[in-house]
Scaffold this motif. Sequence first.
Motif, PDB file in Angstrom:
ATOM      1  N   PHE A  49     -17.929 -21.124  36.756  1.00  0.00           N
ATOM      2  CA  PHE A  49     -16.989 -21.114  35.614  1.00  0.00           C
ATOM      3  C   PHE A  49     -15.548 -20.938  36.082  1.00  0.00           C
ATOM      4  CE2 PHE A  49     -21.013 -19.401  33.951  1.00  0.00           C
ATOM      5  CZ  PHE A  49     -21.225 -20.242  32.872  1.00  0.00           C
ATOM      6  N   GLY A  50     -15.230 -21.407  37.268  1.00  0.00           N
ATOM      7  CA  GLY A  50     -13.902 -21.166  37.820  1.00  0.00           C
ATOM      8  C   GLY A  50     -13.859 -19.827  38.523  1.00  0.00           C
ATOM      9  N   ASP A  51     -12.762 -19.564  39.213  1.00  0.00           N
ATOM     10  CA  ASP A  51     -12.570 -18.292  39.918  1.00  0.00           C
ATOM     11  C   ASP A  51     -13.615 -18.076  41.004  1.00  0.00           C
ATOM     12  OD1 ASP A  51     -10.471 -17.748  38.068  1.00  0.00           O
ATOM     13  OD2 ASP A  51     -12.010 -17.133  36.631  1.00  0.00           O
ATOM     14  N   GLY A  73     -11.531 -18.535  23.723  1.00  0.00           N
ATOM     15  CA  GLY A  73     -10.783 -17.494  24.432  1.00  0.00           C
ATOM     16  C   GLY A  73      -9.862 -18.147  25.454  1.00  0.00           C
ATOM     17  N   THR A  74      -9.035 -19.080  24.988  1.00  0.00           N
ATOM     18  CA  THR A  74      -8.216 -19.875  25.923  1.00  0.00           C
ATOM     19  C   THR A  74      -7.149 -19.008  26.593  1.00  0.00           C
ATOM     20  OG1 THR A  74      -6.389 -20.505  24.466  1.00  0.00           O
ATOM     21  CG2 THR A  74      -8.393 -21.829  24.297  1.00  0.00           C
ATOM     22  N   THR A  75      -6.487 -19.607  27.561  1.00  0.00           N
ATOM     23  CA  THR A  75      -5.416 -18.910  28.270  1.00  0.00           C
ATOM     24  C   THR A  75      -4.107 -18.940  27.468  1.00  0.00           C
ATOM     25  OG1 THR A  75      -4.898 -20.943  29.441  1.00  0.00           O
ATOM     26  CG2 THR A  75      -6.391 -19.395  30.553  1.00  0.00           C
ATOM     27  N   ALA A  96      -9.571 -27.459  39.833  1.00  0.00           N
ATOM     28  CA  ALA A  96      -9.223 -26.210  39.146  1.00  0.00           C
ATOM     29  C   ALA A  96     -10.325 -25.929  38.121  1.00  0.00           C
ATOM     30  CB  ALA A  96      -7.874 -26.341  38.451  1.00  0.00           C
ATOM     31  N   GLN A  97     -10.439 -24.675  37.689  1.00  0.00           N
ATOM     32  CA  GLN A  97     -11.552 -24.236  36.837  1.00  0.00           C
ATOM     33  C   GLN A  97     -12.881 -24.550  37.551  1.00  0.00           C
ATOM     34  OE1 GLN A  97      -9.030 -26.333  34.902  1.00  0.00           O
ATOM     35  NE2 GLN A  97      -7.950 -24.428  34.804  1.00  0.00           N
ATOM     36  N   GLY A  98     -13.951 -24.771  36.814  1.00  0.00           N
ATOM     37  CA  GLY A  98     -15.235 -25.013  37.472  1.00  0.00           C
ATOM     38  C   GLY A  98     -16.076 -25.979  36.672  1.00  0.00           C
ATOM     39  N   THR A 111     -15.368 -24.565  26.774  1.00  0.00           N
ATOM     40  CA  THR A 111     -14.937 -25.220  28.011  1.00  0.00           C
ATOM     41  C   THR A 111     -13.416 -25.295  28.026  1.00  0.00           C
ATOM     42  OG1 THR A 111     -14.949 -27.353  26.899  1.00  0.00           O
ATOM     43  CG2 THR A 111     -16.990 -26.715  28.024  1.00  0.00           C
ATOM     44  N   THR A 112     -12.892 -25.831  29.117  1.00  0.00           N
ATOM     45  CA  THR A 112     -11.476 -26.195  29.095  1.00  0.00           C
ATOM     46  C   THR A 112     -11.396 -27.635  28.569  1.00  0.00           C
ATOM     47  OG1 THR A 112      -9.407 -26.145  30.318  1.00  0.00           O
ATOM     48  CG2 THR A 112     -11.341 -26.956  31.537  1.00  0.00           C
ATOM     49  N   SER A 113     -10.253 -28.290  28.682  1.00  0.00           N
ATOM     50  CA  SER A 113     -10.091 -29.591  28.019  1.00  0.00           C
ATOM     51  C   SER A 113     -10.006 -30.755  28.991  1.00  0.00           C
ATOM     52  CB  SER A 113      -8.831 -29.564  27.151  1.00  0.00           C
ATOM     53  OG  SER A 113      -8.904 -28.496  26.259  1.00  0.00           O
TER      54      SER A 113
HETATM   55  P1  IMP Z   1      -7.918 -23.223  28.321  1.00  0.00           P
HETATM   56  O1  IMP Z   1      -8.180 -23.993  29.568  1.00  0.00           O
HETATM   57  O2  IMP Z   1      -6.723 -22.315  28.395  1.00  0.00           O
HETATM   58  O3  IMP Z   1      -7.899 -24.094  27.101  1.00  0.00           O
HETATM   59  O4  IMP Z   1      -9.158 -22.212  28.087  1.00  0.00           O
HETATM   60  C1  IMP Z   1     -10.472 -22.687  27.811  1.00  0.00           C
HETATM   61  C2  IMP Z   1     -11.505 -21.821  28.514  1.00  0.00           C
HETATM   62  O5  IMP Z   1     -11.447 -22.040  29.919  1.00  0.00           O
HETATM   63  C3  IMP Z   1     -11.318 -20.319  28.313  1.00  0.00           C
HETATM   64  O6  IMP Z   1     -12.582 -19.706  28.237  1.00  0.00           O
HETATM   65  C4  IMP Z   1     -10.582 -19.896  29.572  1.00  0.00           C
HETATM   66  O7  IMP Z   1     -10.777 -18.541  29.866  1.00  0.00           O
HETATM   67  C5  IMP Z   1     -11.233 -20.809  30.593  1.00  0.00           C
HETATM   68  N1  IMP Z   1     -10.373 -21.082  31.764  1.00  0.00           N
HETATM   69  C6  IMP Z   1      -9.296 -21.880  31.819  1.00  0.00           C
HETATM   70  N2  IMP Z   1      -8.774 -21.900  33.050  1.00  0.00           N
HETATM   71  C7  IMP Z   1      -9.556 -21.124  33.809  1.00  0.00           C
HETATM   72  C8  IMP Z   1      -9.537 -20.771  35.202  1.00  0.00           C
HETATM   73  O8  IMP Z   1      -8.699 -21.210  35.986  1.00  0.00           O
HETATM   74  N3  IMP Z   1     -10.528 -19.929  35.613  1.00  0.00           N
HETATM   75  C9  IMP Z   1     -11.488 -19.485  34.769  1.00  0.00           C
HETATM   76  N4  IMP Z   1     -11.536 -19.779  33.473  1.00  0.00           N
HETATM   77  C10 IMP Z   1     -10.591 -20.592  32.990  1.00  0.00           C
END
Ligand code: IMP
Length: 426
Positions: free
Chosen positions: A11-13, A126-128, A222-224, A237-239
Motif C-alpha cells: 500500500f505504498g511506504d 482518507g486522502t492526503t 510512487a504509492q503501491g 485507492t489513489t487516482s
Molecule cells: P490521495 O492519493 O491523496 O488521493 O489519497 C488516496 C489514498 O491513497 C489515501 O488512503 C492515502 O492515504 C493513500 N496514499 C496516497 N499517497 C500515498 C503514499 O505515498 N503512501 C501511502 N499511501 C498513500
Amino acid sequence: MKSIVIIGTQFGDEGKGKVTDYFAEHADIIVRFQGGNNAGHTIIIDDNKFKLHIIPSGILRKDKKVVIGNGLVVDPKVLLEEIERIEKRGITADNLILSDRANLIMPYHKAMDALEEKLKGHYSAGTTMKGIGPCYSDKVARFGIRVSDLYNPRILKEKLSMVIPIKNKIFNTFDEEIEFDIDEIYHEYLGYGDMLEKYVGDVSVILSQAFDEGRSVLFEGAQGTHLDIDHGMYPYTTSSNTVAGGASIGSGIGPMMIKEVMGVVKAYTSRVGEGPFPTELNDESGEYIREKGKEFGTTTGRPRRCGWLDMVIVKYAFRMNSLTSLAITKLDVLSGLDEIKVCTAYEHGDKIFEHLPADIETLKESKPVYITFDGWKEQNWEHISGEGYRSLPKNMRTYIEYIEKETGVPAMLISLGPKRSDTLIK
Ligand code: IMP
C-alpha cells in the motif's frame, strides 16, 4: 540495467525511496511516472535526512537526469518550494525535467479534495488532501490545465474562464464559502510558468533519445500496487496507475522498453488512510512495529496502520507487475519478536480465498489464514550488511526464502535499516 521499474507491492511506504536511491547510482535517468505530492520519500545520506514529495529521489545523485513524466499531477507551488529546499542544502535541480504534458494541480483541486472527502462519508479514502483525485478527475474529464498551457497565456485564460465558474458553482451548491478568482489564478500560474520554464521538456522525446544512446533509465513508482486506481482496493485507492504498466503511459515510452521490474516488499504491511487491511494488528505487536518502524506518514504525519505480511497481496502484485526481482525492506524492524506471522489466504464464511476478491465488503469481512515463523534477535545490521547474505540470522533467511519461493522471484536487495550502508545485495 537498461530500464527498470521499481514498484511497491503493498500500500505504498515500502521503502521505495531508499531502494530507488540505491539503484539510481547505476542509472543515467530517473523518471517518476504517476502520482503527485501525495507521495513521500525519506532518504538518509550520511545522517542527512531528505524528504521528497514530487521530485524523483534520483535528484540526490549528481550527474543524473531526473524526470517528472506526463502521468503526474504537479502542484507547481510545491515543486518550486521543493526545488528551493534542496538547493539550499547544496543540491542542484538543474538536471530536472518537467513534462510539458503533465497536468497541474490548481487551488480548486485542493478545496475539492476536502469537499469530496466530506461528502463521501464512509467511502472517503482518507486522502492526503493535496488535490490529487480532483486533478486526475479533471484530466479525464478534459478540464485539465497542463504545463504547456502556462506558455500560451491566451489558452490558459480561456481554460480558466471555462473551468473556474463551474467549480465555484459546485462549491456554492454545497454551501462552501469558496470563490476562486480567474485573474488571480491566471497571474499566479503564469508566474509559476516563468520560474519553471527552464525545466520543461518533451519527456517522450528525451527518453527515446536516451534509449537510442544506450542509456539506463530507472522508473520510480510512487504509492503501491494496492492503491492502483484499476487494480487496487477500489475505492480506497489513489487516482493513478501505480503498477508497472503505468511507467509506459506516464512517461511516453512503449511497453517493450521496460526490461526489468523490481517489486519492493516491506517485511510487514502498513497502510495509511482508509480501506480494507486483512492483516491489520490493533494490539501490542502493531504498536511495536509502528514505533520501531517509524511508521508515520512522510506527507501527512499520520500514524500508519500496521500488520503482518500478507502474501495474498504480494502475490497479486507479482502478477500485476511481471516482477523480475524483489527488494525486501525493513526486516530489521521485526527483530526481537518471538514469532512472526504471514497471511497465506483469506477465510470468508466457508470459503477460502487464495486470490484477492474484487468485492470490497468480502475483503473487509475476510479473516487472514496465518502461518508462523520463528523470530530473530536484534543485531548490528550495518555490520552484518557488509558481511553478506550468509551472515544474516538463519530465521531471517528462512523468512526471505519463503517470500522468494511463494512469488517465484529472487530477492536482489535486502534492506536492514534506513541508511545506504544498511543494504545488502543477495
Ligand atoms: P490521495 O492519493 O491523496 O488521493 O489519497 C488516496 C489514498 O491513497 C489515501 O488512503 C492515502 O492515504 C493513500 N496514499 C496516497 N499517497 C500515498 C503514499 O505515498 N503512501 C501511502 N499511501 C498513500
